[in-house]
Design a protein around this motif. Structure first.
Motif, PDB file in Angstrom:
ATOM      1  N   ASN A 147      -8.681  -4.807   2.036  1.00  0.00           N
ATOM      2  CA  ASN A 147      -7.991  -6.102   1.989  1.00  0.00           C
ATOM      3  C   ASN A 147      -7.399  -6.431   0.625  1.00  0.00           C
ATOM      4  N   TRP A 148      -7.087  -5.399  -0.184  1.00  0.00           N
ATOM      5  CA  TRP A 148      -6.510  -5.692  -1.498  1.00  0.00           C
ATOM      6  C   TRP A 148      -5.342  -4.749  -1.830  1.00  0.00           C
ATOM      7  N   MET A 149      -4.558  -4.455  -0.787  1.00  0.00           N
ATOM      8  CA  MET A 149      -3.433  -3.531  -0.946  1.00  0.00           C
ATOM      9  C   MET A 149      -2.435  -4.014  -1.989  1.00  0.00           C
ATOM     10  N   GLU A 150      -2.226  -5.342  -2.070  1.00  0.00           N
ATOM     11  CA  GLU A 150      -1.214  -5.861  -3.000  1.00  0.00           C
ATOM     12  C   GLU A 150      -1.586  -5.608  -4.459  1.00  0.00           C
ATOM     13  N   ARG A 151      -2.855  -5.340  -4.728  1.00  0.00           N
ATOM     14  CA  ARG A 151      -3.301  -5.097  -6.112  1.00  0.00           C
ATOM     15  C   ARG A 151      -3.729  -3.657  -6.344  1.00  0.00           C
ATOM     16  N   ALA A 152      -3.804  -2.879  -5.296  1.00  0.00           N
ATOM     17  CA  ALA A 152      -4.288  -1.497  -5.425  1.00  0.00           C
ATOM     18  C   ALA A 152      -3.252  -0.606  -6.094  1.00  0.00           C
ATOM     19  N   PRO A 153      -3.640   0.127  -7.135  1.00  0.00           N
ATOM     20  CA  PRO A 153      -2.707   1.061  -7.771  1.00  0.00           C
ATOM     21  C   PRO A 153      -2.482   2.291  -6.905  1.00  0.00           C
ATOM     22  N   THR A 154      -1.562   3.123  -7.337  1.00  0.00           N
ATOM     23  CA  THR A 154      -1.154   4.291  -6.551  1.00  0.00           C
ATOM     24  C   THR A 154      -2.334   5.201  -6.206  1.00  0.00           C
ATOM     25  N   TYR A 155      -3.223   5.425  -7.154  1.00  0.00           N
ATOM     26  CA  TYR A 155      -4.352   6.320  -6.899  1.00  0.00           C
ATOM     27  C   TYR A 155      -5.206   5.819  -5.738  1.00  0.00           C
ATOM     28  N   ILE A 156      -5.510   4.524  -5.720  1.00  0.00           N
ATOM     29  CA  ILE A 156      -6.313   3.949  -4.649  1.00  0.00           C
ATOM     30  C   ILE A 156      -5.566   4.040  -3.323  1.00  0.00           C
ATOM     31  N   ARG A 157      -4.274   3.769  -3.330  1.00  0.00           N
ATOM     32  CA  ARG A 157      -3.484   3.854  -2.096  1.00  0.00           C
ATOM     33  C   ARG A 157      -3.493   5.268  -1.540  1.00  0.00           C
ATOM     34  N   ALA A 158      -3.433   6.249  -2.424  1.00  0.00           N
ATOM     35  CA  ALA A 158      -3.467   7.637  -1.965  1.00  0.00           C
ATOM     36  C   ALA A 158      -4.820   7.990  -1.360  1.00  0.00           C
ATOM     37  N   ARG A 159      -5.902   7.551  -2.006  1.00  0.00           N
ATOM     38  CA  ARG A 159      -7.236   7.829  -1.458  1.00  0.00           C
ATOM     39  C   ARG A 159      -7.447   7.116  -0.126  1.00  0.00           C
ATOM     40  N   LEU A 160      -6.898   5.900   0.002  1.00  0.00           N
ATOM     41  CA  LEU A 160      -6.993   5.173   1.261  1.00  0.00           C
ATOM     42  C   LEU A 160      -6.199   5.886   2.351  1.00  0.00           C
ATOM     43  N   ASP A 161      -5.014   6.350   2.003  1.00  0.00           N
ATOM     44  CA  ASP A 161      -4.189   7.098   2.959  1.00  0.00           C
ATOM     45  C   ASP A 161      -4.944   8.339   3.428  1.00  0.00           C
ATOM     46  N   ALA A 162      -5.585   9.033   2.488  1.00  0.00           N
ATOM     47  CA  ALA A 162      -6.325  10.240   2.839  1.00  0.00           C
ATOM     48  C   ALA A 162      -7.463   9.925   3.804  1.00  0.00           C
ATOM     49  N   GLU A 163      -8.212   8.869   3.511  1.00  0.00           N
ATOM     50  CA  GLU A 163      -9.338   8.535   4.393  1.00  0.00           C
ATOM     51  C   GLU A 163      -8.850   8.087   5.772  1.00  0.00           C
ATOM     52  N   ASN A 164      -7.767   7.335   5.811  1.00  0.00           N
ATOM     53  CA  ASN A 164      -7.223   6.918   7.099  1.00  0.00           C
ATOM     54  C   ASN A 164      -6.763   8.111   7.926  1.00  0.00           C
ATOM     55  N   ARG A 165      -6.151   9.081   7.273  1.00  0.00           N
ATOM     56  CA  ARG A 165      -5.732  10.293   7.991  1.00  0.00           C
ATOM     57  C   ARG A 165      -6.959  11.047   8.501  1.00  0.00           C
ATOM     58  N   PHE A 166      -7.993  11.087   7.694  1.00  0.00           N
ATOM     59  CA  PHE A 166      -9.232  11.736   8.100  1.00  0.00           C
ATOM     60  C   PHE A 166      -9.815  11.074   9.349  1.00  0.00           C
TER      61      PHE A 166
END
Length: 345
Positions: A138-157
């Motif tokens: 719930n903090w996408m608007e503040r998440a830097p690129t690294y966090i967004r990439a890790r979130l994308d990876a976990e969602n794909r998983f």
């Protein structure tokens, strides 16, 4: 489909902090272990361990196919932690595309378990108490690129588990501390610097922590008991730097750093970041994103891992003691922890 200890076990990223500790524990259990490394990877953390080493890259599916041949379980511990990169492409390529490649190959190879080392950075924020796995991000608007990439990876998983039957378990791991850190990792080595009296100033921030040995143990327990398609928080004690650094410095009898308010640190980072941008510098570590991440994670609830995986982490004081003792032996020459301190911890 259940896992089998008789089949070869593959650890990707086995030269890293988490991966090498997974390897150590697998070897201690008498498992047949294969480790996939890049040709350029340092192997200090694997020295003397009876493992098969194969060379490859998660961005090269053919090398993944060779590495997974005949394997029953894959422990996937590859991560590109370079949150400071200006260009986001390598962060997504290494953290997302590499994982997708590995999952595709794992499905073709019919592996029985796929244990994914994720991060607490994919968890949501809860202002009203400890964070659980059920709180959405719930903090996408503040998440830097690294966090967004890790979130994308976990969602794909999780999509692979849900839609394609990948027998996977994700571990959302807190900041890891402990011995046998041959790289070393920045935050773990920073604790040693504090203990050595070489850090005059620290910031008033806090973090969830976990012993690296307990994180590795959680991975092995997830292989045995984890439910496919689930994620588990692997975190122990939450600690503020004032107490954390005082504990570390006390082991060697040194004065802890002076603790500076978070707002002061953020202001300094803002000024430095502005100057670096004016100078058109790239890939700088000092940033407002780094400062924000240093205090965004609060207390995490690991109850699900404790109940379902039978995971029981050791006290943080033991982790700090063992971390400092290891670094002292490796870097500190005659520096050591007294027997009295060891018994008191």
């Amino acid at each position: 489909m259940s896992y089998s200890e008789d089949l070869t076990t593959l650890v990707t990223g086995g030269s890293g902090f988490v991966g090498s500790h997974i390897v150590r524990q697998l070897v201690a259990e008498g498992r047949k272990v294969r480790v996939m490394l890049r040709q350029s990877s340092k192997r200090d953390a694997l020295k003397g361990l009876p493992v098969e080493i194969v060379f490859g890259d998660v961005l090269d599916p053919a090398s993944l196919e060779r590495a997974m041949e005949g394997c029953g379980t894959v422990f996937y511990s590859v991560v590109d932690p370079r949150f400071w990169l200006t260009d986001p492409a390598p962060i997504y390529r290494n953290n997302v595309d590499g994982l997708v490649n590995a999952m595709e190959v794992a499905l073709k190879a019919d592996v029985r378990r796929f244990i994914f080392t994720s991060t607490m950075g994919t968890l949501g924020i809860n202002a009203n108490g400890p964070v659980t796995e059920d709180i959405p991000f719930n903090w996408m608007e503040r998440a830097p690129t690294y966090i967004r990439a890790r979130l994308d990876a976990e969602n794909r998983f999780l999509e692979f588990c849900r839609d394609r039957g990948l027998p996977g378990v994700a571990l959302c791991i807190a900041n890891t501390y402990g011995p046998d850190d041959y790289q070393p990792t920045p935050h773990n080595h920073a604790l040693w610097q504090v203990a050595s009296g070489k850090t005059p100033i620290g910031f008033d921030v806090g973090q969830p922590t976990v012993d690296i040995r307990d994180a590795a143990k959680a991975a092995l327990l997830a292989e045995k008991f984890g439910r496919a398609g689930e994620r588990y928080i692997i975190a122990n004690e939450y600690v503020r730097n004032r107490a954390f650094y005082a504990m570390a410095a006390g082991y060697l009898g040194n004065k802890p750093p002076r603790i500076v308010p978070y707002k002061v640190g953020y202001g300094l980072a803002l000024v430095i970041e502005g100057i670096l941008k004016l100078l058109r510098r790239k890939d700088y570590i000092v940033s407002t994103d780094a400062m924000y991440l240093s205090d965004v994670f609060k207390e995490l609830d690991s109850g699900k891992a404790r109940r379902e995986l039978n995971w029981h982490p050791r006290p943080l004081s033991h982790t700090v003691r063992d971390t400092i003792s290891w670094f002292a032996a490796r870097e500190g020459g005659s520096a050591s922890i007294s027997a009295e301190d060891a018994l008191a911890a």
